[in-house]
Scaffold this active site. Structure first.
Site, PDB file in Angstrom:
ATOM      1  N   ASP A  30     112.112 -15.469  84.700  1.00 33.17           N
ATOM      2  CA  ASP A  30     113.070 -14.535  84.113  1.00 33.17           C
ATOM      3  C   ASP A  30     112.857 -14.489  82.600  1.00 33.17           C
ATOM      4  O   ASP A  30     112.692 -15.521  81.943  1.00 33.17           O
ATOM      5  CB  ASP A  30     114.500 -14.982  84.442  1.00 33.17           C
ATOM      6  CG  ASP A  30     115.519 -13.869  84.198  1.00 33.17           C
ATOM      7  OD1 ASP A  30     116.117 -13.398  85.186  1.00 33.17           O
ATOM      8  OD2 ASP A  30     115.706 -13.473  83.031  1.00 33.17           O
ATOM      9  N   ASN A  86     122.610 -11.277  93.139  1.00 30.29           N
ATOM     10  CA  ASN A  86     123.671 -10.403  92.659  1.00 30.29           C
ATOM     11  C   ASN A  86     123.550  -9.049  93.356  1.00 30.29           C
ATOM     12  O   ASN A  86     122.445  -8.563  93.597  1.00 30.29           O
ATOM     13  CB  ASN A  86     123.559 -10.228  91.142  1.00 30.29           C
ATOM     14  CG  ASN A  86     123.779 -11.532  90.395  1.00 30.29           C
ATOM     15  OD1 ASN A  86     124.573 -12.370  90.820  1.00 30.29           O
ATOM     16  ND2 ASN A  86     123.066 -11.729  89.298  1.00 30.29           N
ATOM     17  N   GLN A  93     124.598  -7.165  89.265  1.00 34.07           N
ATOM     18  CA  GLN A  93     123.216  -6.724  89.437  1.00 34.07           C
ATOM     19  C   GLN A  93     122.852  -5.694  88.370  1.00 34.07           C
ATOM     20  O   GLN A  93     123.573  -4.709  88.175  1.00 34.07           O
ATOM     21  CB  GLN A  93     123.025  -6.103  90.829  1.00 34.07           C
ATOM     22  CG  GLN A  93     121.569  -5.723  91.101  1.00 34.07           C
ATOM     23  CD  GLN A  93     121.344  -5.199  92.514  1.00 34.07           C
ATOM     24  OE1 GLN A  93     122.282  -5.012  93.289  1.00 34.07           O
ATOM     25  NE2 GLN A  93     120.085  -4.961  92.847  1.00 34.07           N
ATOM     26  N   VAL A  95     119.242  -4.876  87.855  1.00 31.72           N
ATOM     27  CA  VAL A  95     117.964  -4.261  88.225  1.00 31.72           C
ATOM     28  C   VAL A  95     118.033  -3.908  89.703  1.00 31.72           C
ATOM     29  O   VAL A  95     118.279  -4.787  90.550  1.00 31.72           O
ATOM     30  CB  VAL A  95     116.777  -5.221  87.952  1.00 31.72           C
ATOM     31  CG1 VAL A  95     115.468  -4.551  88.364  1.00 31.72           C
ATOM     32  CG2 VAL A  95     116.729  -5.631  86.483  1.00 31.72           C
ATOM     33  N   HIS A  99     116.344  -9.017  94.336  1.00 32.81           N
ATOM     34  CA  HIS A  99     115.735 -10.209  93.740  1.00 32.81           C
ATOM     35  C   HIS A  99     116.615 -11.418  93.977  1.00 32.81           C
ATOM     36  O   HIS A  99     117.838 -11.328  93.986  1.00 32.81           O
ATOM     37  CB  HIS A  99     115.465 -10.025  92.240  1.00 32.81           C
ATOM     38  CG  HIS A  99     116.627  -9.504  91.460  1.00 32.81           C
ATOM     39  ND1 HIS A  99     116.999  -8.180  91.487  1.00 32.81           N
ATOM     40  CD2 HIS A  99     117.505 -10.125  90.632  1.00 32.81           C
ATOM     41  CE1 HIS A  99     118.051  -8.003  90.700  1.00 32.81           C
ATOM     42  NE2 HIS A  99     118.388  -9.173  90.171  1.00 32.81           N
ATOM     43  N   HIS A 101     117.407 -15.095  92.409  1.00 31.80           N
ATOM     44  CA  HIS A 101     117.248 -15.980  91.250  1.00 31.80           C
ATOM     45  C   HIS A 101     117.124 -17.417  91.775  1.00 31.80           C
ATOM     46  O   HIS A 101     117.956 -17.859  92.580  1.00 31.80           O
ATOM     47  CB  HIS A 101     118.481 -15.947  90.356  1.00 31.80           C
ATOM     48  CG  HIS A 101     118.803 -14.617  89.737  1.00 31.80           C
ATOM     49  ND1 HIS A 101     118.569 -14.342  88.411  1.00 31.80           N
ATOM     50  CD2 HIS A 101     119.378 -13.507  90.249  1.00 31.80           C
ATOM     51  CE1 HIS A 101     118.983 -13.118  88.129  1.00 31.80           C
ATOM     52  NE2 HIS A 101     119.488 -12.584  89.227  1.00 31.80           N
TER      53      HIS A 101
END
Ligand code: 5GP
Length: 113
Positions: A30, A86, A93, A95, A99, A101
């Site tokens: 990240d 998220n 969220q 993006v 995804h 994390h």
């Protein structure tokens, strides 16, 4: 529709510190880490969020979950880590490409903010 930033990372249009890649997923650090180790694991398929998962994505999601503990081990997160997904604006969220994390390298507080 314009590409998400993660699609541009998949397409190598912008750089990222990639730690793993295979046919199904990509994992990279990240850019704004929230823990000493903060890795994002994304499917190469452009699924916007977990709300958009369909039955045919089951193998992709399984692959992501099976890859995450391998990456955590590779990163030396022997004392544990957290996986966060998220979803939507209230979920934080930012993006619109699914995804996961992986956060670790320090004790993580609970509950999250
Ligand atoms: P979200 O808030 O959607 O769950 O998480 C998006 C994450 O993507 C954030 O933690 C943010 O720091 C990260 N991010 C946003 N843009 C970039 C980028 O260009 N490169 C990398 N490596 N991470 C990014």
């Amino acid at each position: 529709m314009s590409k998400t930033i993660f699609q541009r990372i998949i397409d190598r249009e912008i750089p990222a510190q990639i730690v793993h890649e295979d046919d199904i997923c990509l994992a990279f650090r990240d850019v704004n880490p929230q823990a000493p180790t903060h890795i994002l694991v994304i499917p190469k398929k452009p699924i916007p969020s977990i709300d958009h998962l369909v039955a045919e994505d089951a193998a992709t999601v399984s692959h992501l979950w099976l890859t995450i503990p391998r990456l955590a081990a590779d990163q030396g997160l022997a004392d544990g880590y957290r996986v966060v997904v998220n979803c939507g604006s209230d979920g934080g969220q930012t993006v619109d490409h699914l995804h996961f994390h992986i956060l670790g390298g320090r004790p993580l507080a609970w509950p999250p903010g």
